[in-house]
Every structure is written in structure tokens, then in C-alpha cells.
Design a protein around this motif. Structure first.
Motif, short mmCIF file in Angstrom:
data_model
loop_
_atom_site.label_atom_id
_atom_site.label_comp_id
_atom_site.label_asym_id
_atom_site.label_seq_id
_atom_site.Cartn_x
_atom_site.Cartn_y
_atom_site.Cartn_z
N ARG A 416 0.83 -1.20 0.00
CA ARG A 416 0.00 0.00 0.00
C ARG A 416 0.87 1.25 0.00
O ARG A 416 0.60 2.23 -0.69
N GLY A 417 1.94 1.22 0.80
CA GLY A 417 2.82 2.38 0.89
C GLY A 417 3.49 2.71 -0.43
O GLY A 417 3.63 3.89 -0.80
N VAL A 418 3.92 1.68 -1.16
CA VAL A 418 4.54 1.91 -2.46
C VAL A 418 3.54 2.56 -3.42
O VAL A 418 3.85 3.56 -4.08
N LEU A 419 2.33 1.99 -3.51
CA LEU A 419 1.33 2.54 -4.41
C LEU A 419 1.00 3.99 -4.07
O LEU A 419 0.88 4.85 -4.95
N GLU A 420 0.83 4.25 -2.78
CA GLU A 420 0.47 5.61 -2.36
C GLU A 420 1.54 6.61 -2.78
O GLU A 420 1.23 7.71 -3.26
N GLU A 421 2.79 6.22 -2.60
CA GLU A 421 3.88 7.16 -2.88
C GLU A 421 4.11 7.36 -4.36
O GLU A 421 4.23 8.50 -4.83
N PRO A 509 -6.70 6.41 -10.49
CA PRO A 509 -7.87 5.94 -9.73
C PRO A 509 -7.79 4.45 -9.40
O PRO A 509 -8.29 4.02 -8.35
N PHE A 510 -7.17 3.65 -10.28
CA PHE A 510 -7.06 2.23 -9.99
C PHE A 510 -6.17 2.00 -8.77
O PHE A 510 -6.47 1.15 -7.93
N SER A 511 -5.09 2.75 -8.66
CA SER A 511 -4.21 2.59 -7.50
C SER A 511 -4.94 2.94 -6.22
O SER A 511 -4.73 2.30 -5.17
N MET A 515 -5.70 0.50 -3.02
CA MET A 515 -5.40 0.89 -1.65
C MET A 515 -6.61 0.69 -0.75
O MET A 515 -6.47 0.25 0.41
N GLN A 516 -7.80 0.98 -1.25
CA GLN A 516 -9.01 0.75 -0.46
C GLN A 516 -9.21 -0.74 -0.18
O GLN A 516 -9.58 -1.14 0.93
N GLU A 517 -8.93 -1.57 -1.19
CA GLU A 517 -9.05 -3.02 -1.00
C GLU A 517 -8.04 -3.51 0.04
O GLU A 517 -8.36 -4.34 0.89
N ILE A 518 -6.82 -2.98 -0.03
CA ILE A 518 -5.80 -3.37 0.93
C ILE A 518 -6.18 -2.89 2.33
O ILE A 518 -5.99 -3.60 3.32
#
Length: 560
Positions: A416-421, A509-511, A515-518
Motif C-alpha cells: 500500500r505504501g509503495v502505491l500511495e507514494e 484511480p485504480f491505484s 489501496m481501499q481493498e488493501i
């Protein structure tokens, strides 16, 4: 190949390409809408199969990703031929059931049926393996009147130099973003998590130069111009062969006014070969997908991806930019050798490379790989590790189908952290800006201006400006700042910059969805409501609940 059939008795064959998951990072919906396309790439495997069937057989093609498959089309056929990869499995199984209900014999083939023919047992025919090595047996059985059978080709023995020119004439080119061709099958490397060597072997087999040029001649004669993707899993797997072919491709491009631009997938060690980089540049390769996976050398060694070790990943990617190719790359979170958080190292690696679109996913133990076999021996592989459902999605939300070596919560939080960043707007557009600065696209004196393509590109640019400025005003300032700088400093890189912006309209938006799923999974772990699925016993045999298939890594095109 038998040619006994005549036009009066020849079967009416319907080739059906099943739907892919729509809920995927690889869904280029925005790009397709902007270009007026319906799918990313055509079914190269099926149109190659069509060319192998007897000439008298009456063949039609339906790509279910582009148009509906009706009951009337199934009833009108004497035989339906379908199949594909793991992300197509739910729709493929549905097609089989529809054919059974409507009384039309159905034959399946392709990577997933090859790996787990038992899953497709309700099909009348299952053809496992590469078509060149087994299709004549199937045709002979059909023409003898047999209406059920199982046919398996010997592994890695198909002679790709006998593959015919695909039936490009069956395609409506405007339905696709690009067209695929294939030069080689197989890969010399032994990455633990990859199934390519299981399906196609470690000794890449290649077509001849005349073969490949004949395919390009056919595309050119049919009026196609633009993006052509070499769908090879590793174009440089046989360096000697590709180096012998590329001078012929360069000469062909020059003689025809450079009607095509090429993309492909290759291992990162391409950056070590200046001669090969120069040849690809001169042939007009403009985009490349590469599997980086992780910046951690211990993990690369543990997973047997040693070709990415002992190098600066950033410097290697920058060499690809200098050669005129913008890069998209795959990264994976969840390896056993990750002892601590990988978030900072991976995000930094992606930033340093300047790769805008980094396809980051959770490790997924593909069936029929060294990884899945090891995990099963260790009693860590979930019993349902390869189940597929129509709404499942891809490895971004469905990975970690095994007991992780460190707490699953920590792995998920890292991911999640990688995607967010990396997909935070400022971080993403900083990488696009870097691409715009570094990309050194060539200019070709022999290249002919295609005014129709220019007009289409301008229309697409107008639609992109509208979508960014009106639909996503929060991104407009960043997007057009990068666009303006590139237009001023390196206009040859504008196409790559705009392409990455368009893909971001989906990836951003997919990322956030992922993140919401995670977050939901993390909340379930914290609340104690998440229950680990049962694992396969070490001695367990592969069954329909632990079945073999193939997850598509759709860099730019479907794998044949």
C-alpha cells in the motif's frame, strides 16, 4: 496439413477470444476511448491458428472484448475454437457451457488449458501445447468424424519457422490500439516466479527474417500503419538471432518510409549491449516493458533473477531512454527474502529510474512454476491458490496466495505504501518530466509524413486535453506544465509524455481502488476476522481447486 475439405463440406469455424478481467491495472480503457479502440491488441494466437487450419474451412472471428458473442453466432458454427490465459478463464469456461447448451462442439487451447486440461474437461476437444506441433492431429480427427478428443503436443518442440502469416485480414484494425507480431518463444533465464520457461522452454526459438518481413508486408498491404508490438516474452532471449534479424528490419523500414513503430518486452540486461541498443533504435523501437521486480539484490538472487544484479537499475533504464525507448516496468512485493519494509527502497528505485508507469503487484504464485512447487513442498501454498472468478481482478488485489514468510499485514502495508507514494500526482509527474528530459528519440530521413495519422493524433490530443482539464482539473496544472516543458525542450519526447499521462488517467484511480481493498484486508487482519485459507498438503496433487494457469503480463499486447 490436410486439405481434404472442400467448400461444400468444410466446417464453419467460429474463433472466439474470451474476455479479460476488466478490473485490472492493465486495462487501458482511457487510452482505448481516446483512440476510439475497443481493445488493446488483437488475439494473435487465434489469428495464427486460423492460418494453420485447412484453407477450405470457413472461419470467422469474434473478440468478446470488442463485440458480443451471440447465441446465433454459436448456433451458426459447426465448431467453436476458444481458449487463452488465466485472466480469461472465467469467460472461457462460460463459453464452453454456452456451446454445450446450444449443441455446438467446442475446442479449447492456449496457455491455461495447456497447463490444466482437467479444468476444461467439459470442452469437447482440448488441444494442449503449441499449435504447430499438434494441430494436424486435431484436424485429422475432426475430418474422420470424431467429435471429442484430447491432443497434447510434445513440449518445446514446435518449429516456429513453420508458423504461417497470421490471418490479419480477419481483424478490424480500428478496434485495436496496436497490432502484435511474434519473433521468438521462450526465455533463457530461470526466474522462480515465472511460467514462461514452463510453457515455452529455456531455449528461445525464433522465426526467420523472411518470415517476419512477410508478416510486416501483409500488414502493410492491408493498409495498417502505426504501432506494432513484438509480443515476445523476452525479445533478446536469443541475442544472436535478434541481432541477425534487426538489420533486415531496419532496411525494410527504410524502404517503406518507416510505417511502423515498435514496442516489446525485454530483460534489463539489454542495457549492457550497445550494439543491440543501436539496432533497436535504428529500427524505431519506441517503448519497452521490463521486469525489474525489486531493487533488493538478495531478493533478486533468491528468485533467480540474477540478470538484474550487479548493476545500477537507474543507470540501466537511463541507457534505454538514451536509445529512444520509454520504459514501463514490473515490480513485485511479497518475496520471502524481504526481511524488513521494502516501501522506501522500492519507491526510491522507481523515482530514480524515472519510470512513470511502474506496474507494482503482490507476488502471485503462478501454478506450474518453480515458486508454486517450492511453496507446496513447504506446505505454504493455499489450496485455492489459482481459483479464478469473473470479478477477481489481477495480482494487485489477488496476490499473496500463499503463507508469507513475514506477517501478511506487513507485506500488505508495504505494498500500500509503495502505491500511495509512486502514484501521488506530484511524484508521478516528476517521473514523466524526467522521461521527457531524457528520452532521445531518433529522427529518420526516410520517414514519410502520414497526414491522416497527424490529423488523428491532433484529434486525440484534443480529447486528452479535454479529459485532463475538465474531468481531472486537479491534475491539469501538473500535466500541462510537463507537456509545455517537453514541447519546448524535447518535442520528440512528447508522444511518450502524452502516452504516460493518458495511462495515468486509469492508473491513478485504480491505484486508489487497490489501496481501499488493501485497507479492508488490513482492517480484517486487525479485527481478527481474516481467516487464512487452508493450504495444500506437501504431497497433494494439483486439482481443479489448485489449478495451473497463466496470469497475463500484458505489457503492450496479448501473448500469443
Amino acid at each position: 496439413m490436410s486439405r481434404k475439405s472442400d467448400v461444400n463440406t468444410a466446417p464453419r469455424v467460429l474463433l472466439v477470444f474470451p474476455k479479460f478481467y476488466e478490473n485490472s491495472m492493465w486495462n487501458f480503457k482511457e487510452a482505448m476511448e481516446i483512440q476510439g479502440a475497443r481493445a488493446a491488441a488483437p488475439p494473435l494466437g487465434l489469428i495464427t491458428l486460423a492460418a494453420m487450419l485447412p484453407e477450405a474451412w470457413r472461419i470467422t472471428l469474434i473478440n468478446a472484448n470488442c463485440e458480443p458473442l451471440t447465441d446465433e453466432a454459436i448456433r451458426a458454427a459447426d465448431l467453436v475454437m476458444t481458449g487463452g490465459m488465466l485472466p480469461q478463464e472465467p469467460d472461457c469456461l462460460g463459453i464452453i457451457e454456452r456451446c454445450r447448451t446450444l449443441g455446438t462442439p467446442v475446442c479449447v487451447g492456449g496457455p491455461a488449458p495447456t497447463s490444466t486440461p482437467d479444468v476444461y474437461d467439459r470442452a469437447d476437444f482440448v488441444v494442449a501445447g503449441e499449435a504447430e506441433g499438434i494441430l494436424p492431429e486435431f484436424v485429422a480427427a475432426w475430418e474422420r468424424g470424431e467429435r471429442r478428443g484430447r491432443f497434447t503436443a510434445a513440449k518445446f518442440t514446435a518449429d516456429v519457422t513453420t508458423s504461417p502469416i497470421p490471418r490479419f485480414d480477419l481483424l478490424t484494425f480500428s478496434h485495436y490500439l496496436y497490432i502484435g507480431v511474434q519473433f521468438s518463444r521462450g526465455c533463457p533465464f530461470t526466474c522462480e516466479f515465472c511460467d514462461i520457461i514452463e510453457l515455452y522452454g529455456r531455449s528461445p526459438r525464433t522465426k526467420t527474417a523472411p518470415q517476419m518481413l512477410a508478416e510486416l508486408d501483409r500488414l502493410f498491404a492491408l493498409g495498417y500503419r502505426g504501432h506494432v508490438d513484438f509480443v515476445d516474452d523476452n525479445l533478446i532471449g536469443n541475442k544472436k538471432a535478434i541481432k541477425l534479424f534487426l538489420p533486415h528490419l531496419i532496411a525494410w523500414q527504410e524502404a517503406h518510409g518507416y510505417p511502423f513503430k515498435f514496442s516489446t518486452e525485454a530483460s534489463l540486461n539489454l542495457a549492457d549491449d550497445d550494439e543491440l541498443l543501436d539496432l533497436m533504435r535504428r529500427a524505431n523501437f519506441f517503448a519497452l516493458f521490463t521486469g525489474i521486480e525489486t531493487p533488493d539484490e538478495a531478493t533478486l538472487i533468491q528468485t533467480q533473477k540474477k540478470q538484474n544484479t550487479r548493476r545500477s537499475i537507474a543507470e540501466s533504464v537511463h541507457k534505454l531512454y538514451e536509445a529512444g525507448m520509454f520504459v514501463t516496468a514490473g515490480f513485485i512485493v511479497g518475496f520471502d527474502s524481504e526481511k524488513d519494509s521494502i516501501t522506501r527502497a522500492m519507491a526510491t528505485c522507481i523515482a530514480d529510474t524515472g519510470i512513470p508507469i511502474a506496474m507494482v503487484g503482490l507476488l502471485f504464485a503462478l501454478p506450474n512454476t518453480q515458486l508454486s512447487r517450492r511453496l507446496r513442498r513447504e506446505g505454504r501454498l493455499y489450496a485455492n491458490y489459482a481459483e479464478t472468478t469473473a470479478d477477481q481482478g489481477d495480482q494487485c488485489t489477488q496476490g499473496l496466495n500463499f503463507v508469507t514468510s513475514r506477517p501478511q499485514r506487513d507485506v500488505l502495508a508495504d505494498y500500500r505504501g509503495v502505491l500511495e507514494e509512486i502514484y501521488e500526482p506530484n511524484a508521478f509527474f516528476a517521473r514523466v518530466r524526467e522521461t521527457g528530459r531524457r528520452l532521445n528519440r531518433p529522427r529518420f530521413a526516410a520517414q514519410r509524413i502520414r497526414w491522416g495519422a497527424v490529423a488523428k493524433d491532433l484529434a486525440s490530443l484534443t480529447r486528452i486535453m479535454w479529459r485532463v482539464s475538465v474531468r481531472r482539473p486537479d491534475l491539469a496544472k501538473l500535466a500541462w506544465s510537463v507537456f509545455a516543458e517537453t514541447a519546448r525542450r524535447n518535442p520528440a519526447a512528447l508522444e511518450a509524455v502524452v502516452t504516460n499521462i493518458v495511462i495515468y488517467l486509469h492508473v491513478y484511480p485504480f491505484s486508489r481502488y487497490v489501496m481501499q481493498e488493501i485497507d479492508a484486508r488490513l482492517a480484517a487482519i486487525d479485527a481478527g476476522t481474516w481467516v487464512q485459507p487452508p493450504v495444500l498438503a506437501p504431497e497433494a496433487e494439483t486439482t481443479a481447486t489448485g489449478r495451473v494457469g497463466r496470469v497475463a503480463v500484458e505489457h503492450f499486447a496479448a501473448v500469443a
